[in-house]
Scaffold this active site. Sequence first.
Site, PDB file in Angstrom:
ATOM      1  N   ALA A   2      12.965  22.901 -31.921  1.00 23.06           N
ATOM      2  CA  ALA A   2      12.022  22.927 -30.805  1.00 23.06           C
ATOM      3  C   ALA A   2      12.534  23.854 -29.710  1.00 23.06           C
ATOM      4  CB  ALA A   2      11.846  21.512 -30.252  1.00 23.06           C
ATOM      5  N   GLU A  59      18.671  16.117 -34.137  1.00 17.52           N
ATOM      6  CA  GLU A  59      18.185  15.639 -32.834  1.00 17.52           C
ATOM      7  C   GLU A  59      19.082  14.575 -32.218  1.00 17.52           C
ATOM      8  OE1 GLU A  59      14.468  17.205 -34.890  1.00 17.52           O
ATOM      9  OE2 GLU A  59      16.323  16.201 -35.455  1.00 17.52           O
ATOM     10  N   GLU A  96      11.026  19.843 -40.059  1.00 19.60           N
ATOM     11  CA  GLU A  96       9.814  19.020 -40.077  1.00 19.60           C
ATOM     12  C   GLU A  96       8.583  19.862 -40.441  1.00 19.60           C
ATOM     13  OE1 GLU A  96      10.344  15.388 -37.042  1.00 19.60           O
ATOM     14  OE2 GLU A  96      10.675  17.334 -36.104  1.00 19.60           O
ATOM     15  N   GLY A 144      12.701  20.437 -35.649  1.00 22.23           N
ATOM     16  CA  GLY A 144      11.290  20.696 -35.857  1.00 22.23           C
ATOM     17  C   GLY A 144      11.034  21.733 -36.933  1.00 22.23           C
TER      18      GLY A 144
END
Length: 471
Positions: free
Chosen positions: A61, A123, A103, A100
């Site tokens: 992210a 994370e 993901e 992310g």
Amino acid sequence: MSVHYQRHGDIGVIQIANPPVNALGQAVRSGLINALEEGIADSDAKALVLLADGRTFIAGADIREFGKPPQAPLLPDVIAQLEACPKPLIAALHGTALGGGLEVALGCHYRTALEGTRVGLPEVKLGLLPGAGGTQRLPRLVGVERALEMITSGRFIEATEALEAGIIDDVSTAKTPLEAGLSAAHAVLSGQQASRITGTLPAPESDSQAITDTRERLTRETPELFSPFRIVEAIEASVTADSLQDGLRRERELFVACMDSPQRAGLIHLFFAARSPHIVPGVENASAFNQVALIGEHPLFERLQKAAQRAGIQLTDTANENTELCLIASTSHAEHPLHITTIALTKIGNQGESDTALSLVIPQSDDLIELVNLGAEPLTQQRAALTLKALRANVVVSQKRSLLNTLYEATQQAPASEKRSALEQASIGIAQQGFCYRESDIDLLAVEALGYPRHLGGPHRQAALSTAKDV
């Protein structure tokens, strides 16, 4: 544009270009939606490939957005649309696919990775948990036990292990992500490879023993941390939720709880502190020294020697007419030429004054070292720091007096129960006297070298928070 679409034969390619690490900022998220819609609408594209420019896939992210109001489209919504794509959607990974980024790949229908690619959901190191489906989709691919280990540790996994675990579908020998992605897309279209839509896979089998064992380990090893326990709850929801959507909602609730935690703010503070602690403010156009002498013996020298060839730096064990920089171990009694920039190595806690303009203070755990300017020109200190950085040493620069020694002295004079508060008080004095270039450098050194609790973000940050409360 951060994301663009083009077709290669009968394969549509969605390409992310957001240097340096293709972080998933709002522009990238929005661009992914637009490019996906373009690819779906392209009647000549039978399959789609998602890849990224530069040295890496999506490395996570955009951390600069943390703590700010969320901007649509949110990443979970982007991934839901990727997963719902009516055409085969192949993710071509290279470099790293982290947080992310992984993901996003889990939301695609097939994952190919170049050799050397690493994946992970780190994370937890920022006081968070994967908030865009990682705790729900990963267990569907690898099972509860492996998902718990991966996500609570945040470790990176090499492509070969990721293939064995079932995270990716193949490791490609192609030279570029585009070649790998096109090859995989044709293999899927021809039936040679089968795509897997992660969200449609059945929920993972229950593994109450792995859940119990992980909770006990976390209670034993890191009882003060918040996010690891929320990760366990989220992965548990991947088993107990009635549907993927219910599990994703639970994951999001737990993600928001982590985002609101003071620990998240402290850990992200350290993340930014670790970015450029070797930079001397105000110095521009500096370059590393190319000819370096390592005089005497020190364990650090062995590490520097291993990195020298790749860095393009020539190391010698004596100074000569070409030498630009000398590093002298404390055990060496060799004379150093006065015209050569010289750094004296000292152990943490050594109270002796260095007779050189630069001093390198090395703690017991030498993962992070401190280069103190005791009288050199700022440009000289910067060049020396860049040299050490090129030789794979993690360096913090400071001036006038060692931050490490000042902090260390404070801990030595305080009872065990008061060491934390002693570091906080010492940090105030360091900042006031101008020993540090950035106050975050104090926090970084205290955490990495002196064991100050990482989740608090460092002693100076805590001291500043306490002062703000008192005002």
